[in-house]
Design an enzyme around this catalytic site. Structure first.
Site, PDB file in Angstrom:
ATOM      1  N   LYS A  21     -51.016  -3.393  83.380  1.00 52.38           N
ATOM      2  CA  LYS A  21     -52.180  -3.228  84.079  1.00 52.38           C
ATOM      3  C   LYS A  21     -53.124  -3.402  82.639  1.00 52.38           C
ATOM      4  O   LYS A  21     -52.937  -2.390  81.898  1.00 52.38           O
ATOM      5  CB  LYS A  21     -52.365  -2.070  84.734  1.00 52.38           C
ATOM      6  N   HIS A  54     -56.599  -2.982  82.697  1.00 54.49           N
ATOM      7  CA  HIS A  54     -58.024  -2.566  82.981  1.00 54.49           C
ATOM      8  C   HIS A  54     -58.071  -1.077  83.228  1.00 54.49           C
ATOM      9  O   HIS A  54     -56.795  -0.519  83.412  1.00 54.49           O
ATOM     10  CB  HIS A  54     -58.802  -3.438  84.038  1.00 54.49           C
TER      11      HIS A  54
END
Ligand code: OMP
Length: 217
Positions: free
Chosen positions: A106, A108
């Site tokens: 991930k 963000h």
């Protein structure tokens, strides 16, 4: 050594819920096993609550396990770690942080691949240890993220030989210098069947399997 009350209850509950089942199963290692322990079947409120209590009782019984937090590897380890820290809080009045990893990257939001609190000495909680591959992956995740491994607790130690004469547990203990403990191991499951009437078929198959792939103990 005799089985502790929680170990007996754990075996009985696992058999009753078909979590510990008997038949012919091909393992991750390719070995054909007459028994299989499937933590994925701890899938109701009652059973997830119970498994946490079994782990918590086991953790409390091993004084070698000195830790600051608990890590449950994705995916199966996530409910196990969560349920265990709840049980440690409710039964033993210990407020222990827990964490787990994301399998997906991930980039963000908060980023990173760890959710929860991972710092200090971490106890890894996992379902089953056979060859130890899954546990080695967890050790790598923890050390990569700057924490230390305090030890490992699994539900079932199958006590199988790895590549040499030693079991996966013995190899991990030696390589990483940390204790690896279980709620029950194969020997204790065999002991349970020896003490119980009408389980001769399971007993014979498990003893044969142990003779083939087990460690000499
Ligand atoms: P190792 O990574 O070889 O130690 O195997 C452990 C993993 O095998 C577990 O995390 C499970 O994914 C799976 N497994 C079970 O869940 N239950 C068993 O009784 C046996 C295995 C296995 O395939 O060895």
């Amino acid at each position: 050594m005799s089985l502790k009350q929680y170990q007996r209850e754990f075996i009985e509950y696992s058999i009753a819920q078909n979590i510990l089942s008997f038949g012919s199963y091909t393992l991750k290692s390719g070995r054909k096993s007459p028994y299989f322990f499937n933590t994925g079947k701890f899938n109701t409120g009652e059973s997830i609550s119970k498994i946490g209590k079994f782990y918590a009782e086991a953790i409390e019984s091993f004084h070698e396990l000195v830790y600051d937090g608990i890590f449950g590897p994705a995916y199966k380890g996530i409910p196990l770690a969560t349920s265990t820290v709840i049980a440690l809080s409710e039964i033993f009045n210990k407020n222990i942080p827990c964490s787990f990893n994301r399998k997906e990257i991930k980039d963000h939001g908060e980023g990173g691949n760890i959710i929860g609190s991972l710092s200090g000495k971490i106890l890894i909680i996992d379902d089953v240890i056979t060859a130890g591959t899954a546990i080695r992956e967890s050790i790598e995740i923890i050390t990569k993220n700057g924490a230390k491994v305090a030890g490992v607790i699994v539900a079932v130690d199958r006590q199988e030989r790895g590549t040499g004469e030693k079991s996966a547990v013995q190899q991990i203990e030696e390589t990483y210098g940390v204790p690896v403990k279980s709620i029950v191991n194969l020997e204790q499951i065999i002991k349970y069947f020896k003490e119980k009437e009408g389980c001769d078929e399971h007993l014979t198959k498990m003893e044969e399997y142990k003779a083939l792939y087990g460690i000499n103990s």
